[in-house]
Each structure stands twice: as structure tokens, then as C-alpha cells.
Scaffold this active site. Structure first.
Site, mmCIF file in Angstrom:
data_model
loop_
_atom_site.group_PDB
_atom_site.id
_atom_site.type_symbol
_atom_site.label_atom_id
_atom_site.label_comp_id
_atom_site.label_asym_id
_atom_site.label_seq_id
_atom_site.Cartn_x
_atom_site.Cartn_y
_atom_site.Cartn_z
ATOM 1 N N THR A 146 0.821 -1.358 -0.021
ATOM 2 C CA THR A 146 -0.112 0.185 0.115
ATOM 3 C C THR A 146 0.908 1.169 0.019
ATOM 4 O O THR A 146 0.371 2.250 -0.529
ATOM 5 C CB THR A 146 -0.964 0.206 1.134
ATOM 6 O OG1 THR A 146 -1.609 -1.130 1.282
ATOM 7 C CG2 THR A 146 -1.882 1.161 1.045
ATOM 8 N N CYS A 196 4.883 -2.378 14.695
ATOM 9 C CA CYS A 196 5.772 -2.375 13.578
ATOM 10 C C CYS A 196 7.207 -2.866 13.926
ATOM 11 O O CYS A 196 7.874 -3.359 13.371
ATOM 12 C CB CYS A 196 5.786 -1.236 12.553
ATOM 13 S SG CYS A 196 6.012 0.221 13.716
ATOM 14 N N GLU A 221 5.805 5.024 6.687
ATOM 15 C CA GLU A 221 6.310 4.188 7.573
ATOM 16 C C GLU A 221 5.815 2.708 7.267
ATOM 17 O O GLU A 221 4.674 2.656 7.602
ATOM 18 C CB GLU A 221 6.063 4.541 9.165
ATOM 19 C CG GLU A 221 6.761 3.895 10.182
ATOM 20 C CD GLU A 221 6.382 2.563 10.549
ATOM 21 O OE1 GLU A 221 6.767 1.300 9.914
ATOM 22 O OE2 GLU A 221 5.338 2.411 11.082
#
Length: 469
Positions: free
Chosen positions: A220, A272, A238
Site C-alpha cells: 500500500t 511495527c 512508515e
């Protein structure tokens, strides 16, 4: 960081979509499903509001501090709603709100004043910092409020206006947050839009947007960058990580087990920069596995609103399916689930905290970002092998080294190919530090003054020291 969109739930009405509770898998509320063709008017209002907002830095500081106070006061409403739609334990929701207010206060400082340029010429030159214009902030579902504020706080402080799009999995607490913050701001300075794709794609590619800041998957992120390129908007991306933790020969497995476990399993592993792979010396590997397995076995898994819950559900059905696939593939590759390894037999999206041993280095649970409560522990023969394995990934967000000889640990950490390396801890960030990855972990820098300057452009003015005849 996966960001697949949810399918429209049964019973969803036109113009609205259902929001599910991951602890039950059932819908409990709805949010507006806005259309891409509504964006032109929203962006136009943000552009108009920008003219006044950028002109008064003193008013911006006052407004951001007032917004922080308002979010603090709304914590008792925000936290349960965040837990209900995201799944994390209630205490973690309150912690996320605290980080949100801290970020608003951190950035509630005036933009740096003019900076002179001294280069020996008889010219007075200075840099003046200018805002960019409307900013699009696209936020995932794992830390909806914290990541929203990480984007809109520096953008607003710099004098920009912001259009915020949360994940369709977690729109409700973000809508409430924006409502609370907006009460302290002029109209249309901060606006939220909610809905399914292609809403986000149209926002990222809208010609009125001057900066797109996105957190989510690599796939994406690439699409966002392509969309922003159409209008040459600035991008900050990010895109997740596959962080490795390297344990040195002098480590005490039992002593570090709690810190290491929660560095991997906080927020159900949906972080993450969580530890997603552990490399342990071969002679210590079984001890490390056992120490981590004991923590996994005794961790209380339950709905985030249940007292005593330490680990909530995976946020959504597509992500749960991904965790199941990664784990099943690892077991098929010859791995052994020391504990966990399966979905829990209860409503909702619960997966047992899982420690995997005997995992091949090339198994997807090692090479990809599993983003769930699953942790592979892998043996290594020498430190060069461990460093090479840690760096053998398309990601480069963070990493850590664990041991009692801090000088040696730092020397090993210096060899990691990532944006941040920790020693004897992991995923701890200061508001004042830069946060950035390399390789497929992203583009641009967030955090600290770097996050502020990422929302500004330099404007240079030259004038002679004296008027020439």
C-alpha cells in the site's frame, strides 16, 4: 504492517459501515462510509483554513496545549472505545492516550525563527520556515490514536491543516479524538474522513494535498507514493518491520525473559517495531525457548475490557488468517510449537501466544512480518552468522542486542541494518528522537525536530547589507 480493508459487514447500510469488536467478531457500531467524490470540498475547506492557521504561531501553540488538556479530560471516554474496536487491554488504551497528549504538548512549540546564512558575501541571507498546506495522514489499526497524533501534531504545529483517514477497522476512537481536539482548533484545521478504499487512494493522490504521511504495508505504501507523485506531494512512509533480537553468549535467559517476551507480544504482537525474530547462541537456545514459553503459558489472554487481561485478540479476521497461515506454514516446514500454535476456541479473533522452535531460517514466519502473537527462536553458531541472518530481510526498522558486556553488545548493534538499535531492551522511543527505517521499512523521518521539519519547507530571503546606488 498489513492494512487490508474489511469487507462490508452484513447489515451495513448505504453510507455507513459496521465496526466489529475483535473480542467477539460482532458489529457493535457504525461509521460514515464517505465517498471519494466528497474529498474535493473537504480539501478545499482545509486549504481555506490553512491561510489563517499558518499566520499565527502563538495561537497554534495555545491551541495545541488546549487540545492536549481536552484529550486528557476525555480519556475515560476514549480508552474503552479504543479497546472495544482495537482489542488491546484497557490499560494499554490509557497508555496510548497518554502518549497522544504527550505528543501534542511536545510539538506545541513555535516554529523555529529565521536562521541567518553566513557565507562571507555582502548579502544578508536567512532561512524562514514555511508550512506546506493541507496534509493527508493515513493511519493503520494497531495504534490508531498514537499514530494519528504522531502525524497531525507536528503537521499542525508547523502551520499545516490535516485531513486524517483512519483504518476502517478502527475509526470510532479516532473520530472521537478528532472531535475533542477540533474543539480547541479553528474550523477545518483538522478533519477526519472515514471509509473503505478507494477513499485513501483518492486522498493520497488529490492535487490539493501537499504532504502524504502514511503508516501501513509495503504494497500500500508503494501505491500511496505513486498516487502522491501525480501532484509531486511530499511523502513520509512508515512501512513496518521484521525486527531481530540477537542474544549474546553472556546473556542470562531468565533475567531478560520478561522484557524480551513483552517486546514481542505487546499489543498482541501488532507493533511495527516489535521483536519478530530471536537469534540465540546454540548452547542457550533451549533455555531461551523455555523461558519465553513459560511467559506465554502464564499470560492471561482475554477481551481487553475484562479485568486482568494481558493480551487481547488479533484486531481483525484478515490479520488472524495471516497469523494462522504463517504459523501453519512454519509447522509444515518442521517447526515445533513449544506453546500455542493455534487459534483459541472462543468467539472473536484470539490466537494463543506462540513460541516456535526448530524453525527453518527461510520459513515465512522468519522472513516476513507476521504481525501477531507468534515468535520464532532460532539458534546461531557464531555472531557473524547471527548478524547476517538479522540483516537478511527486506525490512530495516529496528533491532536489538542483549548481553552483559555492553561494549560488545554495542559493537554488534552497530552492525545491524536498521533505523534504531537497542541494547537490552527494544521498541522504546523518546518523543525527541528520529524514527525512521531503511530498505522497505519506509521513506522519510518522523519524531523529534525531524518530524516537525518534515512538515515545513525552507524559504530563503536575500537582501544586500546596503542599498546600492
Amino acid at each position: 504492517m498489513p492494512t487490508r480493508q474489511p469487507r462490508r459487514a452484513p447489515g451495513t447500510r448505504d453510507g455507513r459501515f459496521a465496526v466489529l469488536d475483535p473480542a467477539t467478531g460482532e458489529a457493535f457500531d457504525e461509521a460514515p462510509d464517505q465517498r471519494p467524490d466528497e474529498l474535493d470540498a473537504v480539501v478545499a475547506r482545509a486549504h481555506k483554513a490553512w491561510r489563517g492557521w499558518r499566520a499565527d504561531p502563538v495561537a497554534r501553540t495555545s491551541a495545541l496545549l488546549a487540545a492536549a488538556d481536552a484529550v486528557d479530560a476525555a480519556g475515560a471516554d476514549l480508552a474503552p472505545l479504543l479497546t472495544r474496536e482495537q482489542g488491546k487491554p484497557l490499560a494499554e488504551s490509557y497508555a496510548e492516550i497518554a502518549r497522544t497528549t504527550a505528543r501534542l504538548r511536545y510539538f506545541a512549540e513555535p516554529v523555529p525563527g529565521p536562521q541567518p546564512i553566513t557565507d562571507g558575501r555582502p548579502v544578508r541571507s536567512e532561512i524562514r520556515w514555511r508550512s506546506l498546506g493541507p496534509v493527508a495522514a493515513i493511519v493503520p489499526w494497531n495504534f490508531p490514536l498514537q499514530l494519528a497524533s504522531a502525524k497531525f501534531a507536528p503537521a499542525l504545529a508547523a502551520g499545516n491543516t490535516v485531513l486524517l483517514k483512519p483504518s476502517p477497522f478502527t475509526p470510532l476512537a479516532t473520530r472521537l479524538l478528532v472531535s475533542v481536539v477540533s474543539d480547541a482548533l479553528p474550523a477545518d484545521v483538522l478533519t477526519i474522513v472515514t471509509g473503505h478504499e478507494p477513499l485513501g487512494a483518492h486522498l493520497a493522490s488529490h492535487p490539493g494535498i501537499r504532504h502524504v504521511t502514511f503508516t501501513g504495508s509495503v504494497t500500500t505504501g508503494r501505491a500511496v507514493a505513486r498516487g502522491a507523485a501525480a501532484s509531486l506531494a511530499r511523502v513520509t512512509l512508515e512501512l513496518g518491520g521484521n525486527d531481530a533480537a540477537i542474544l549474546l553468549e553472556d546473556v542470562d535467559p531468565e533475567r531478560i525473559a520478561d522484557r524480551l517476551f513483552w517486546a514481542a507480544f505487546r499489543n498482541c504482537g501488532q507493533v511495527c517495531m516489535a521483536v519478530k525474530r530471536v537469534y540465540a547462541p546454540a548452547r542457550l537456545c533451549s533455555q531461551v525457548v523455555e523461558a519465553l514459553a513459560q511467559r506465554a503459558k502464564t499470560t492471561v489472554v482475554g477481551a481487553g475490557l475484562e479485568p486482568g487481561s494481558q493480551l487481547g485478540p488479533v484486531n481483525n479476521a484478515p490479520q488472524l488468517a495471516r497469523v494462522e497461515r504463517c504459523t501453519a506454514q512454519a509447522l509444515a516446514d518442521g517447526a515445533r510449537a513449544v506453546t500455542g500454535g493455534r487459534r483459541l476456541d472462543r468467539p472473536g479473533y484470539f490466537f494463543a501466544p506462540t513460541i516456535l522452535a526448530d524453525v527453518p531460517y527461510d520459513s515465512p514466519v522468519v522472513t516476513e512480518e507476521q504481525f501477531g502473537p507468534v515468535l520464532p527462536v532460532l539458534p546461531y553458531r557464531n555472531i557473524d552468522e547471527a548478524v547476517e541472518a538479522a540483516n537478511d530481510t527486506g525490512f530495516g526498522l529496528g533491532g536489538s542486542v542483549w548481553g552483559t558486556d555492553l561494549d560488545r553488545a554495542e559493537a554488534v548493534a552497530d552492525r545491524l541494518e536498521c533505523g534504531t538499535a537497542w541494547i537490552n531492551h527494544h521498541a522504546e522511543l523518546s518523543l525527541a528522537q528520529p524514527f525512521a527505517g531503511i530498505k522497505e521499512s519506509g521513506v522519510g523521518v518522523a519524531g523529534g525536530p525531524w518530524g516537525l521539519y518534515g512538515n515545513l519547507r525552507p524559504f530563503v530571503v536575500h537582501r544586500p547589507e546596503e542599498e546600492r546606488p
